[in-house]
Design an enzyme around this catalytic site. Sequence first.
Site, PDB file in Angstrom:
ATOM      1  N   GLY A  18    -162.489 -35.958 -93.880  1.00  0.00           N
ATOM      2  CA  GLY A  18    -162.359 -36.055 -92.635  1.00  0.00           C
ATOM      3  C   GLY A  18    -164.062 -36.536 -92.304  1.00  0.00           C
ATOM      4  O   GLY A  18    -164.585 -37.427 -93.052  1.00  0.00           O
ATOM      5  N   SER A  19    -163.693 -36.489 -91.438  1.00  0.00           N
ATOM      6  CA  SER A  19    -164.975 -36.711 -90.592  1.00  0.00           C
ATOM      7  C   SER A  19    -166.192 -35.272 -90.336  1.00  0.00           C
ATOM      8  O   SER A  19    -165.065 -34.246 -90.712  1.00  0.00           O
ATOM      9  CB  SER A  19    -164.926 -37.102 -89.247  1.00  0.00           C
ATOM     10  OG  SER A  19    -164.342 -35.870 -88.210  1.00  0.00           O
ATOM     11  N   PRO A  20    -167.346 -35.594 -90.749  1.00  0.00           N
ATOM     12  CA  PRO A  20    -168.345 -34.608 -90.111  1.00  0.00           C
ATOM     13  C   PRO A  20    -167.593 -33.522 -88.853  1.00  0.00           C
ATOM     14  O   PRO A  20    -168.257 -32.422 -89.223  1.00  0.00           O
ATOM     15  CB  PRO A  20    -169.396 -35.340 -89.611  1.00  0.00           C
ATOM     16  CG  PRO A  20    -169.187 -36.127 -90.955  1.00  0.00           C
ATOM     17  CD  PRO A  20    -167.701 -37.083 -90.581  1.00  0.00           C
ATOM     18  N   GLY A  71    -165.158 -31.881 -89.626  1.00  0.00           N
ATOM     19  CA  GLY A  71    -165.168 -30.708 -90.915  1.00  0.00           C
ATOM     20  C   GLY A  71    -166.523 -29.478 -90.436  1.00  0.00           C
ATOM     21  O   GLY A  71    -166.584 -28.661 -91.355  1.00  0.00           O
ATOM     22  N   GLU A 124    -164.383 -33.488 -97.995  1.00  0.00           N
ATOM     23  CA  GLU A 124    -165.255 -34.472 -98.313  1.00  0.00           C
ATOM     24  C   GLU A 124    -165.588 -34.679 -97.642  1.00  0.00           C
ATOM     25  O   GLU A 124    -164.642 -35.698 -96.213  1.00  0.00           O
ATOM     26  CB  GLU A 124    -163.621 -35.070 -99.237  1.00  0.00           C
ATOM     27  CG  GLU A 124    -163.483 -34.526-100.592  1.00  0.00           C
ATOM     28  CD  GLU A 124    -165.364 -34.098-101.740  1.00  0.00           C
ATOM     29  OE1 GLU A 124    -165.525 -35.228-101.417  1.00  0.00           O
ATOM     30  OE2 GLU A 124    -165.205 -33.767-102.489  1.00  0.00           O
ATOM     31  N   CYS A 184    -164.210 -44.001 -96.223  1.00  0.00           N
ATOM     32  CA  CYS A 184    -165.352 -42.894 -96.386  1.00  0.00           C
ATOM     33  C   CYS A 184    -166.341 -43.156 -97.430  1.00  0.00           C
ATOM     34  O   CYS A 184    -167.936 -43.250 -97.233  1.00  0.00           O
ATOM     35  CB  CYS A 184    -165.365 -40.983 -96.748  1.00  0.00           C
ATOM     36  SG  CYS A 184    -164.085 -41.471 -98.543  1.00  0.00           S
TER      37      CYS A 184
END
Length: 439
Positions: free
Chosen positions: A188-190, A193, A210, A247
């Site tokens: 997913g997104s930072p 994350g 990831e 991504c």
Amino acid sequence: MEELSRSLAELKQTFRSGKTKGAAWREAQLRALLKLVEENETQIFEALKRDLGKHPVEAYRDEIGVVKKSAEHSLAHIKKWMAPKKGQIPLLLFPSKGEILPEPLGTVLIFGSWNFPISLTLDPLIGAISAGNTVVLKPSDLAPACSSLLSRIIPLYLDTKAIKIIEGGSNVAEILLEQRWDKIFFTGSPRVGSIIMSAAAKHLTPVTLELGGKCPVILDSLSGSDLKAAVKRIAGGKWGPCAGQACIGIDYVLVQQKFAPVLVELLKNCIKTIIEPTILLDPPLDAQIMSEEIFGPLLPIITLDKIEESIDFISERPKPLTIYAFTKNKRFKDQILQETSSGSVTFNDTLVQFICDGLPFGGVGQSGFGRYHGKFSFDTFSHEKAVLHRSFFLELEPRYPPWNDFKLEFIRLAYSFNYVGLLLLLLGLRRRFARNLNL
């Protein structure tokens, strides 16, 4: 909470029983997963169409095909991956034997992603199963049709005492993160994350993140058919996968200013058959579109005086998940590899690195950490346990007190792996004892 507690207790009991550690169980689950995607292909196509508008060709290329390839690859190699590997032991410890034994981590949590809700949910599951773990699978609620389908069909094919799927939104995710896991895998997104990592830190749980990032293209000076092929691959890498919602999708292009008009015209011609894309030429570098992952059909093109300036441009920003570079210049290739940092680098193509099971897939820095695909997925969900087998024959007396100069010299030579010196030391000691006996 009560239902989740029961589920976790059952998963942990299943793992403790040793059921998932055998090759037979792992192979049976992988074959069942292959059967799942093969027998439900039409339903998967329909769910992907409802959630994301994917054409069956795209759905098979990016979702079903990825899962089948990954499962078949694991089935072909799993016994080799499970086998202990020989570990090198210093001659000083003779007779001894060392081995490295892969063992499953335990009960793991996998968060799927909405943009590729089948492959980015089931592909990590393949790694977890191959390594012999029990699993809780949390598909994305932002792809509700796919989530519902997986929730309905997974229990029909896979071992329900070892693999469970839990649906829900952020509130369910929060409850899951409060539990103690042996591994968390998140795609997913930072931003999310960092939330995952903070929650995992409370229990010192290892994580694989990831994440995304702004993946650049470096377009060196090309001409003729090479340039046309590069532009087609750039268009495919930007607008092909889920309208740019990937991504590893292209985020922006770096090109020399004098080549920008040609690039724009070629892109215009190339993308007439795709979606409704937007090209932005030299947007402000402090604009939101240049600081955050775009995840959509917009392509900024940044012009430079010299293409070598792309190295500094990329290096001054957070490390991307991947760098795409189109060039035939070996020196420039080496410069890109040596002077930039990214999860991966692909020369003269886009996206195809994702399907290479022999290459690790993962990010670095803000684009994530950990890696998977093929054997790397097995490794991600395994612990390599070091095992040393010692004999009772021969005792290394110099490792015990009382200490003296001889023992210091012995240890000094042992740590430097100077076995010739050790032998001479022992021979010298023997001669000294012999002289003392003659006296």
